[in-house]
Design an enzyme around this catalytic site. Structure first.
Site, mmCIF file in Angstrom:
data_model
loop_
_atom_site.group_PDB
_atom_site.id
_atom_site.type_symbol
_atom_site.label_atom_id
_atom_site.label_comp_id
_atom_site.label_asym_id
_atom_site.label_seq_id
_atom_site.Cartn_x
_atom_site.Cartn_y
_atom_site.Cartn_z
ATOM 1 N N GLY A 85 0.836 -1.206 0.000
ATOM 2 C CA GLY A 85 0.000 0.000 0.000
ATOM 3 C C GLY A 85 0.865 1.248 0.000
ATOM 4 O O GLY A 85 0.656 2.185 -0.784
ATOM 5 N N HIS A 86 1.861 1.256 0.894
ATOM 6 C CA HIS A 86 2.797 2.391 0.922
ATOM 7 C C HIS A 86 3.547 2.503 -0.404
ATOM 8 O O HIS A 86 3.777 3.603 -0.907
ATOM 9 C CB HIS A 86 3.831 2.193 2.040
ATOM 10 C CG HIS A 86 3.268 2.118 3.427
ATOM 11 N ND1 HIS A 86 3.379 0.996 4.214
ATOM 12 C CD2 HIS A 86 2.586 3.030 4.172
ATOM 13 C CE1 HIS A 86 2.814 1.222 5.387
ATOM 14 N NE2 HIS A 86 2.306 2.443 5.390
ATOM 15 N N SER A 131 -2.162 -3.504 5.798
ATOM 16 C CA SER A 131 -1.988 -2.611 6.939
ATOM 17 C C SER A 131 -0.772 -3.088 7.706
ATOM 18 O O SER A 131 -0.545 -4.299 7.827
ATOM 19 C CB SER A 131 -3.232 -2.684 7.839
ATOM 20 O OG SER A 131 -2.939 -2.124 9.108
HETATM 21 P P1 AMP Z 1 0.469 4.412 7.818
HETATM 22 O O1 AMP Z 1 1.913 4.052 7.743
HETATM 23 O O2 AMP Z 1 -0.408 3.255 8.199
HETATM 24 O O3 AMP Z 1 0.209 5.650 8.640
HETATM 25 O O4 AMP Z 1 0.015 4.773 6.348
HETATM 26 C C1 AMP Z 1 0.711 5.724 5.589
HETATM 27 C C2 AMP Z 1 -0.081 6.013 4.345
HETATM 28 O O5 AMP Z 1 -0.257 4.816 3.592
HETATM 29 C C3 AMP Z 1 -1.488 6.564 4.631
HETATM 30 O O6 AMP Z 1 -1.797 7.580 3.698
HETATM 31 C C4 AMP Z 1 -2.344 5.349 4.442
HETATM 32 O O7 AMP Z 1 -3.671 5.649 4.072
HETATM 33 C C5 AMP Z 1 -1.628 4.650 3.307
HETATM 34 N N1 AMP Z 1 -1.993 3.228 3.296
HETATM 35 C C6 AMP Z 1 -1.953 2.355 4.337
HETATM 36 N N2 AMP Z 1 -2.437 1.162 3.957
HETATM 37 C C7 AMP Z 1 -2.794 1.269 2.649
HETATM 38 C C8 AMP Z 1 -3.367 0.381 1.691
HETATM 39 N N3 AMP Z 1 -3.670 -0.881 1.981
HETATM 40 N N4 AMP Z 1 -3.596 0.861 0.443
HETATM 41 C C9 AMP Z 1 -3.289 2.141 0.121
HETATM 42 N N5 AMP Z 1 -2.761 3.025 0.981
HETATM 43 C C10 AMP Z 1 -2.510 2.593 2.228
#
Ligand code: AMP
Length: 284
Positions: free
Chosen positions: A38-39, A187
């Protein structure tokens, strides 16, 4: 060659000012690390959108409430740096909490209405922490463009509103949710799940799929759509529903009666001790 890291906020600011002076277009992807596909989708799109790609990795204490998972949040900086290098990141900004919130720190940003309900209601102060850190990161990195995932739907709306309300000259790009082949939204917190919990976690995306099917078949009653999701979520043991709600896709005001404008079906559920979220946008 390893990817360059910057730890000091003041050094980050100096680097950003130099890029700006050279007329380079700066892209920022803010994360809490423990990177997954995702990242990477954000980084890949970011690479295309500018000249300098900055990845920030900061497990932001201000967005965790007491009793939440701040201390055990998964971290692996070495692995993240290797991922960043493969994604052709130019600089990884990894500030220390004490550098972002030094003694005496007391200024916070509140996006009043959008932070209400959904995750904002369950996680008191969460979006104040998110908005504050994103604003600070933007001051330090001076991006022209930032990218966020729609996985954190309410977060994206909060940030869009903050950028608009505070007159930031910044383009915000919301990216689609990246999922495993079986549907589970990626996630960093999936790392907490045991094998059995991983199977039960599928109920979140299955609930959304069931609602999507009903919607495509013509169902427009918000109550029926929400109950469909709840029924699927509650069909498995070991899943505790935190919320299932249908809200206006932009204002996040609860959608009631018949759906006539785009709405987001947002779910949050505990699988064992792990709280997961997912969502689906329905556009009549
Ligand atoms: P985090 O590290 O969980 O704070 O996420 C950092 C960024 O990655 C945020 O903008 C999240 O929305 C995005 N993100 C996390 N999981 C996903 C995913 N499965 N698909 C797309 N973007 C994601």
């Amino acid at each position: 060659m390893t990817v360059e890291t910057v730890r000091s906020p003041s050094e980050m600011r100096v680097r950003a000012a130099a890029w700006r002076a050279e007329g380079r277009r700066i892209v920022l992807v803010p994360t809490m690390g423990y990177l997954h596909a995702g990242h990477i989708s954000l980084l890949d799109e970011g690479r295309r959108r500018g000249d300098v790609l900055v990845l920030s990795i900061f497990v932001n204490p201000a967005q965790f409430g007491p009793g939440e998972d701040l201390s055990r949040y998964p971290r692996d900086l070495d692995r993240d740096l290797a991922v960043a290098q493969r994604a052709r990141v130019d600089v990884v900004f990894v500030p220390e909490p004490a550098a972002m919130y030094p003694p005496g720190y007391q200024t916070f940003v509140e996006v009043r209405e959008l932070q209400k309900g959904l995750c904002g209601e369950r996680r008191a102060g969460h979006f104040v922490g998110v908005a504050t850190v994103v604003l600070k990161l933007c001051h330090l990195v001076q991006p022209h463009v930032t990218l966020f995932g729609t996985k954190d739907y309410q977060q994206l709306q909060v940030i869009r509103r903050m950028v608009s309300d505070l007159d930031l000259e910044l383009e915000i790009i919301g990216m689609p949710i990246v999922r495993e082949t079986d549907g589970l939204a990626l996630s960093s917190r999936n790392a907490y799940l045991s094998g059995d919990e991983r199977r039960r976690a599928l109920l979140l995306s299955q609930a959304l799929s069931a609602v999507h099917a009903r919607f495509v078949a013509g169902e427009r009653h918000t109550f029926v759509l929400v109950e469909q999701a709840r029924t699927v979520l509650e069909s498995g043991s070991g899943v505790r529903v935190d919320y299932v709600e249908l809200r206006d896709a932009e204002t996040l005001v609860p959608a009631e009666g018949t759906l006539v404008s785009p709405a987001v079906l947002a779910v949050a559920a505990y699988i064992g001790a792990t709280r997961l979220i997912d969502n689906l946008v329905l556009s009549p």
